[in-house]
Design an enzyme around this catalytic site. Structure first.
Site, short mmCIF file in Angstrom:
data_model
loop_
_atom_site.label_atom_id
_atom_site.label_comp_id
_atom_site.label_asym_id
_atom_site.label_seq_id
_atom_site.Cartn_x
_atom_site.Cartn_y
_atom_site.Cartn_z
N TRP A 26 0.84 -1.20 0.00
CA TRP A 26 0.00 0.00 0.00
C TRP A 26 0.87 1.25 0.00
CZ3 TRP A 26 -0.77 4.58 2.36
CH2 TRP A 26 -1.99 5.22 2.16
N TYR B 102 1.24 4.00 -2.99
CA TYR B 102 0.82 5.36 -2.66
C TYR B 102 1.93 6.37 -2.96
CZ TYR B 102 -1.21 9.21 0.07
OH TYR B 102 -1.73 10.42 0.47
N ASP C 180 -6.45 -1.12 -0.14
CA ASP C 180 -6.94 0.03 0.62
C ASP C 180 -8.35 -0.22 1.16
OD1 ASP C 180 -6.66 3.08 1.22
OD2 ASP C 180 -8.60 2.88 0.22
#
Length: 488
Positions: free
Chosen positions: A431, A435, A451
């Protein structure tokens, strides 16, 4: 060729902002070149010549229109790998037009020979990198002369001309008038030797989801470093240039939708690094985006939920990659608000105090060097701020990797390589890696399938089913993720 020119003239005739920045029109009867949205009297088709860039038009002897101002045209962010090298080089030239020294250094930084770079660049832009660089400098100077009341000397130095004489010679040779004459023609006032800030404008292609983007940034501001108020974004700035000199100041960004531009106010202390500041603002506010192209691919999302995808949604970038990386690590397994609180404590404890005169803007975020210079073990130093030992160590590892050049968040970095390096750092998972690729690199095809918000919006699908669904949204999955978050 004739049918292509007919289509371009039709686009020019409609003044459609969707075509702004995609091409420029040279008018042979006047010697002026314009943006396709120019409101001046429409020239005859036989008097028009079409160019892919402003640099190409200027190399053919055309001067920029004082009405539509080609220097404000939005750029582009293609995903075609065959031209990505040229576009990355163009962005480096734009960002460093005031400080870049030679083509060999540029080519080396991009991992190719200067001969290969010249060949690829000329094939895409129809001008050499050096010619493009000169146009970047001239258009920045024109922007400063038109929008600010800086002295001509300050304009020359900020734009990358190392002497006033050379600036005047090049400007007059290219535009057939002096910088002072252009300022008078544009209706700007007399120059002021001393002022606290300057205001410039940066163009974008409408529609522009300003409210959604500003709300996204407002939720993630770092106390002391960033403020969102009165429909504007403020932040402190600390930039170190190649000569190892550091400049400090602040910026304010506001939207001017009637003109399809962002109004950028920069403290005068940042004049020597204005090109770098403007480049980072373009990245933070996604000004290279072509919303119609993206919406054409992602409109299929609306079959899942009405208005799930909104045309004009922008991909939030970042201004300071290290700041963004630290924030992302701090935000793991806690709320966005709590992450902002921790980041604010870090900035106010180890950052640099900056006098801005703006309420809420007090500190510049610490650099990797600042944290690496701390004497005590990092967990003992950051622990009192509420930062866990594991996150402290991850932040220190990030700082070391960035300082030593093992990791780079520069926009010409390969996203897959960067994410792989991030995943090798203890404390960074898929994640966070995705990101950071999305926010720091501006990667259009990152997708955070793990997410919580995305899984909630696409329930009851499994992670594998979400990945398969998102495969239809390539190469714009980052924009798909932002649209989903905005819908929650």
């Amino acid at each position: 060729m004739e049918s292509k020119e007919t289509a371009l003239y039709a686009a020019f005739k409609t003044k459609d902002p969707r075509f702004d920045g995609h091409f420029f029109v040279g008018v042979r009867s006047t010697g002026i070149y314009c943006r396709p949205i120019c409101r001046a009297k429409l020239p005859k088709p036989e008097n028009c010549t079409y160019f892919s860039t402003a640099a190409e038009a200027e190399q053919e002897g055309f001067r920029p229109c004082l009405l539509c101002r080609p220097e404000l045209a939005p750029g582009s962010a293609p995903v075609d790998a065959t031209v990505s090298l040229a576009h990355q080089a163009a962005r480096v030239l734009e960002e460093n037009c005031g400080s870049i020294e030679n083509l060999e250094d540029l080519a080396f930084s991009m991992g190719c020979s200067d001969r290969h770079l010249r060949r690829v660049f000329s094939a895409v832009y129809h001008v050499s990198p050096i010619q493009y660089l000169q146009t970047c400098r001239l258009l920045l100077a024109k922007n400063l002369l038109t929008d600010t009341r800086l002295s001509v000397l300050d304009v020359a130095m900020t734009s990358g001309f190392h002497s006033l004489r050379r600036f005047n010679d090049v400007f007059k040779n290219q535009y057939q008038l002096t910088p002072t004459a252009l300022r008078k023609q544009s209706g700007n006032g007399e120059e002021i030797q001393r002022q606290d800030n300057i205001t410039l404008t940066l163009g974008y292609r409408p529609p522009y989801g300003w409210k959604q983007l500003l709300s996204f940034l407002a939720l993630r501001t770092i106390p002391g470093v960033e403020v969102v108020k009165n429909d504007a974004y403020f932040r402190t700035v600390r930039l170190t240039v190649r000569q190892k000199k550091t400049f400090y100041g602040w910026i304010r960004i506001e939207n001017r939708p009637r003109k399809n531009v962002l109004q950028v106010t920069v403290s005068v202390s940042l004049l020597p690094v204005v090109p770098q500041v403007l480049s980072r603002i373009r990245h933070l506010f996604d000004l290279y985006c072509d919303p119609d192209v993206i919406y054409k691919s992602l409109s299929v999302m609306n079959a899942l939920q009405p208005n799930l995808c909104v045309c004009g949604t922008r991909l939030p970038g970042c201004f300071d990659p290290f700041e963004m990386a630290v924030y992302a690590v701090l935000g793991q397994q806690i709320s966005v608000k709590a992450a902002g609180t921790l980041a604010g404590r870090l900035a106010q404890t180890f950052g640099l105090v900056i006098e801005t005169g703006i309420e809420g803007l007090t500190h510049a975020f610490p650099t990797p060097q600042d944290l690496l210079a701390l004497d005590c073990p990092i967990e003992d130093t950051l622990g009192p701020l509420g930062i866990s030992a594991s996150k402290s160590k991850t932040i220190l590892t990030l700082a070391k990797a960035l300082k030593e050049g093992e990791l780079s968040f520069h926009f010409n970095s390969e996203p897959h390589v960067v994410t792989a390096k991030l995943l090798d750092i203890s404390g960074i998972g898929p994640w966070t890696a995705q990101y950071l690729a999305m926010r720091c690199l501006g990667w259009t095809d990152a997708f955070l399938y793990t997410d919580y918000g995305i899984k909630k919006a696409l329930a009851p699908r499994t992670e594998q089913e979400i990945l398969e669904l998102a495969d239809k949204w390539r190469p714009w999955r980052s924009y798909a993720a932002i649209n989903i978050w905005n819908s929650l």
